[in-house]
Design a protein around this motif. Structure first.
Motif, short mmCIF file in Angstrom:
data_model
loop_
_atom_site.label_atom_id
_atom_site.label_comp_id
_atom_site.label_asym_id
_atom_site.label_seq_id
_atom_site.Cartn_x
_atom_site.Cartn_y
_atom_site.Cartn_z
N PRO A 203 -15.35 38.36 -30.34
CA PRO A 203 -14.37 38.03 -31.14
C PRO A 203 -13.34 37.75 -30.40
O PRO A 203 -12.25 38.03 -31.22
CB PRO A 203 -14.71 39.90 -31.66
CG PRO A 203 -14.62 40.86 -29.97
CD PRO A 203 -15.66 39.50 -29.89
N ASP A 204 -12.64 37.31 -29.46
CA ASP A 204 -11.29 37.49 -28.33
C ASP A 204 -10.76 36.08 -28.39
O ASP A 204 -11.37 35.57 -29.24
CB ASP A 204 -11.72 38.24 -27.31
CG ASP A 204 -11.76 39.48 -27.45
OD1 ASP A 204 -11.70 40.39 -28.25
OD2 ASP A 204 -13.59 40.55 -26.95
N ASP A 205 -9.73 35.76 -28.09
CA ASP A 205 -9.11 34.39 -28.10
C ASP A 205 -9.32 34.28 -26.74
O ASP A 205 -8.29 33.22 -26.38
CB ASP A 205 -7.57 34.84 -28.03
CG ASP A 205 -7.02 35.27 -29.22
OD1 ASP A 205 -8.03 34.69 -30.30
OD2 ASP A 205 -5.94 36.15 -29.89
N THR A 206 -10.21 34.87 -25.96
CA THR A 206 -10.38 34.33 -25.02
C THR A 206 -11.93 33.81 -24.28
O THR A 206 -12.61 35.32 -25.11
CB THR A 206 -10.08 35.21 -23.34
OG1 THR A 206 -10.13 35.92 -23.83
CG2 THR A 206 -8.37 35.23 -23.03
N GLY A 207 -12.66 33.25 -23.72
CA GLY A 207 -13.96 32.93 -23.66
C GLY A 207 -14.73 34.27 -23.58
O GLY A 207 -13.98 35.01 -22.32
N ALA A 208 -16.04 33.66 -23.07
CA ALA A 208 -17.14 35.24 -22.75
C ALA A 208 -18.10 34.13 -22.06
O ALA A 208 -18.37 32.85 -22.45
CB ALA A 208 -17.24 36.15 -23.37
N VAL A 209 -18.73 34.62 -20.85
CA VAL A 209 -19.76 34.45 -19.72
C VAL A 209 -21.12 35.36 -19.88
O VAL A 209 -20.58 36.24 -19.57
CB VAL A 209 -19.30 33.33 -18.17
CG1 VAL A 209 -20.98 33.19 -18.18
CG2 VAL A 209 -18.50 32.74 -18.16
N ALA A 210 -21.85 35.51 -20.70
CA ALA A 210 -23.26 36.42 -20.88
C ALA A 210 -24.62 35.54 -19.71
O ALA A 210 -24.57 34.61 -19.94
CB ALA A 210 -23.80 36.31 -22.29
N ASP A 211 -24.71 36.70 -19.60
CA ASP A 211 -26.50 36.61 -18.98
C ASP A 211 -27.25 36.99 -20.15
O ASP A 211 -27.20 38.02 -20.15
CB ASP A 211 -26.03 36.75 -17.66
CG ASP A 211 -25.47 36.76 -16.59
OD1 ASP A 211 -24.99 35.47 -16.51
OD2 ASP A 211 -25.20 37.35 -15.50
N ILE A 212 -28.62 36.55 -19.67
CA ILE A 212 -29.96 36.60 -20.58
C ILE A 212 -30.77 36.66 -20.01
O ILE A 212 -30.93 35.71 -19.09
CB ILE A 212 -29.69 36.29 -21.94
CG1 ILE A 212 -28.79 35.76 -22.96
CG2 ILE A 212 -31.46 36.59 -22.43
CD1 ILE A 212 -29.24 35.11 -24.07
#
Length: 517
Positions: A203-212
Motif C-alpha cells: 500500500p505504500d509509496d516505496t517498494g517492498a521485498v518479501a520472502d516466501i
C-alpha cells in the motif's frame, strides 16, 4: 561598571530564574509525597489502512465489497486528527478504497490483456451504515484503502465473491487485512488438483521485498525463487506456490511470508478441482495453543493442519467445544508436530450435526511449544462439495466487526475456551435500510454458542455484526456466510479479529532532568 561585574549580575539573574522555576515545579516540602504518576490513556486511532487482493481471475465471478465503520468510538470526530479527520477539519472524514496502481495493467495472476479500472468502490462517509459496491468478471483489481478521523476506529471491509462455475467455483470470502511484515498460512498446498496463489499487496509509496518459505511434512521445501520477491509501490503481486519449488507435490504445506523491507498485505487464494475455492487468511501468531472457531454443524470433512516453528516438537491435545461442553473427538485426541514440519490429521464426523470450535493446547502443560494452525472444512458430498478455511483466531479483547451479513444466511459462532464470558452483539442497519439491534449474549465456559437470528428489523441489503467484550474470560468468534447455489452448499468462514480501534497514548510530564549532561 566593569564587564566582570555585569557578567556576575547576569549569571546571578539566570540562576535566580532557574531556581524560581524549579521551586514552582518541585514539591512544596522535602519528603512530601510525589504527585501520582499519570496513567496512559486510550484514544481512538486516527488512521486505518486495509488491503483487498484481486478477487478472482474468472470471467463469471460476481464480487461485492462491503465497507463499514461501527459507531461509538468517535472521539476523533472532534477534530485534531489528520486533514479531514473530523468535523473541525477542512473536509469530512472518509473511508475509501482505491484500485492498486498496477491493477488496470494486468489481467490476473499470469498477466494478459489490459483491463479497465473500475469506479472507486465502497466509500463510507458516516459510521453505522454499511456501504456496498458490486463488480463482475476478472477485471476487478486489488484494492488499497485508508480511513481517517472518526471513520478510522474499527473500519472493516469484506470482499465476497461468488464463482458459479469453472475451476475456481465457490463462494470466496475475505476480511481485507492490514499491512504487516510477518504472516503464517497453514493448510496451503502444492498438491495436484490445487492452485494456491499467495497475493502480496503493497500500500505504500516505496517498494517492498518479501520472502516466501514453504514447509511441508518433511521440513522446508527447497526453492530458488521464493527469496527477495519485489512488490513495487502501490501494487499487487500474485505468486503460484507450486512454481516456487521443484520438490514433489505436498498436500499439506505451511507458508511463511516475511518482508526484508517495507510491509505488505498477504492472503492466499486456494482453488481445489474437487472441493471448490476460498480465501485462506493468516493464522494467529505462533503460540502454545490455538482456538479455531465456527465449524459448521453440517461439515462433512474437517482436516486440521499445524506447524511448529520453534526448536521443540509440539504435542497437541485436541478438544471440541460444542453447545453443551468440551469433548475429545473420537477420531483424534492428539497430534504430534515435529519442529519445522507440517502435520495434519483428518477429523471425520467431527461435529455430528452441532456447530463447534476446535481448541488446541499442549498435551503436557510443562512442555509448551508454539504452533500455528488452520482447518480445511468441506460441506456437501460428491460433485456438490464446497471448501472453506478456518485459521487459528485471536481473542476479542475489546471489539471486532465483520461486514456483509445476509438475512437467513449468516451464523455467528462465539466460543469461550476457558472461563465463561459475556459479550454485546450489535447488528447494524442494512446497506439499504433497517434499524440496528443489540443483544447481550452469555457464553458458558468450554462451549460454542451459534447465533443465526441476528438480522435487524426492516433489513434491506446486507448488515454488519459487531461483537464487544463485556466481561469474563477470552472470547473467540467466527462468521459463516452460506449462499447455496445449484445444489452446492457454498459457504465461507471469517474469524473476527479485534479491530484495535483505540491505541494507548502514554502520559507526558515535565522533566528538567533531560537538561542534565
Amino acid at each position: 561598571m566593569k564587564r566582570t561585574t555585569l557578567s556576575l549580575i547576569a549569571v546571578a539573574t539566570a540562576l535566580a530564574a532557574v531556581t524560581g522555576f524549579a521551586a514552582l515545579t518541585a514539591p512544596e516540602e522535602a519528603g512530601a509525597p510525589a504527585a501520582p504518576a499519570r496513567v496512559a490513556s486510550r484514544m481512538p486511532v486516527e488512521r486505518s489502512t486495509l488491503l483487498c487482493p484481486a478477487p478472482s481471475s474468472s470471467e463469471v465471478a460476481e464480487t461485492v465489497h462491503t465497507s463499514y465503520t461501527p459507531p461509538g468510538t468517535g472521539a476523533a470526530s472532534a477534530g485534531g486528527g489528520p486533514a479531514g479527520a473530523g468535523t473541525g477539519g477542512t473536509a469530512p472524514p472518509v473511508a475509501q478504497l482505491r484500485p492498486a496502481a498496477d491493477a488496470a495493467a494486468t489481467g490476473g495472476p499470469a498477466g494478459g490483456a489490459k483491463r479497465k479500472a473500475p469506479k472507486v468502490p465502497a466509500t463510507v462517509t458516516e459510521p453505522g451504515k454499511p456501504v456496498t459496491a458490486e463488480a463482475d468478471g476478472a477485471a476487478v483489481p486489488a484494492l488499497t484503502g485508508a480511513a481517517a478521523g472518526s471513520l478510522a476506529p474499527g473500519w472493516t471491509v469484506q470482499q465476497t465473491t461468488a464463482v458459479p462455475a469453472g475451476g475456481a467455483r465457490g463462494l470466496l470470502g475475505l476480511t481485507c487485512g492490514a499491512p504487516d511484515t510477518d504472516f503464517w498460512f497453514p493448510a496451503a498446498s502444492t498438491g495436484k488438483g490445487r492452485q494456491d496463489y499467495m497475493h502480496l499487496t503493497n500500500p505504500d509509496d516505496t517498494g517492498a521485498v518479501a520472502d516466501i518459505e514453504l514447509h511441508g511434512p518433511e521440513g522446508v521445501l527447497k526453492s530458488q525463487y521464493s527469496d527477495g520477491i519485489p512488490v513495487p509501490a502501490r501494487s499487487t503481486v500474485p505468486v503460484l506456490l507450486s512454481t516456487l519449488t521443484t520438490e514433489a507435490a505436498a498436500e499439506d504445506v505451511t507458508v511463511h511470508v516475511t518482508t526484508r523491507s517495507g510491509r505488505v498485505g498477504a492472503a492466499l487464494a486456494a482453488a481445489d478441482d474437487t472441493h471448490g475455492s476460498d480465501w485462506l487468511a493468516a493464522s494467529a501468531d505462533p503460540a502454545p495453543g490455538a482456538v479455531l472457531p465456527g465449524i459448521p454443524a453440517d461439515a462433512t470433512s474437517v482436516r486440521l493442519v499445524a506447524f511448529a516453528p520453534g526448536e521443540e516438537d509440539a504435542d497437541l491435545k485436541i478438544q471440541l467445544a460444542t453447545a453443551t461442553g468440551t469433548i475429545v473427538p473420537a477420531s483424534a485426541a492428539s497430534l504430534h508436530v515435529k519442529s519445522g514440519m507440517t502435520a495434519a490429521v483428518d477429523l471425520p464426523d467431527l461435529t455430528r450435526g452441532e456447530a463447534g470450535s476446535l481448541i488446541l493446547g499442549p498435551s503436557d502443560p510443562k512442555k509448551p511449544a508454539p504452533v500455528v494452525a488452520a482447518l480445511r472444512v468441506v460441506r456437501g458430498k460428491g460433485t456438490k462439495e464446497e471448501i472453506a478455511f478456518i485459521p487459528a483466531a485471536t481473542p476479542i479483547t475489546a471489539r471486532a466487526t465483520v461486514a456483509d451479513n445476509r438475512a437467513k444466511a449468516s451464523t455467528l459462532s462465539l466460543v469461550a475456551p476457558g472461563e465463561g464470558a459475556q459479550v454485546k452483539v450489535t447488528a447494524s442497519a442494512g446497506s439499504g435500510g433497517g434499524e440496528p439491534a443489540t443483544r447481550t449474549v452469555t457464553v458458558k465456559g468450554g462451549t460454542t454458542t451459534a447465533l443465526t437470528d441476528l438480522a435487524p428489523t426492516g433489513l434491506k441489503g446486507s448488515y454488519a455484526l459487531t461483537v464487544e467484550k463485556v466481561s469474563g474470560g477470552p472470547v473467540y468468534a467466527a462468521r459463516t456466510l452460506a449462499l447455496p447455489q445449484d445444489g452446492i452448499p457454498m459457504f465461507t468462514v471469517q474469524t473476527l479479529t479485534d479491530d484495535r480501534g483505540t491505541v494507548e497514548v502514554p502520559a507526558a510530564r515535565q522533566d528538567l532532568g533531560v537538561l542534565d549532561d
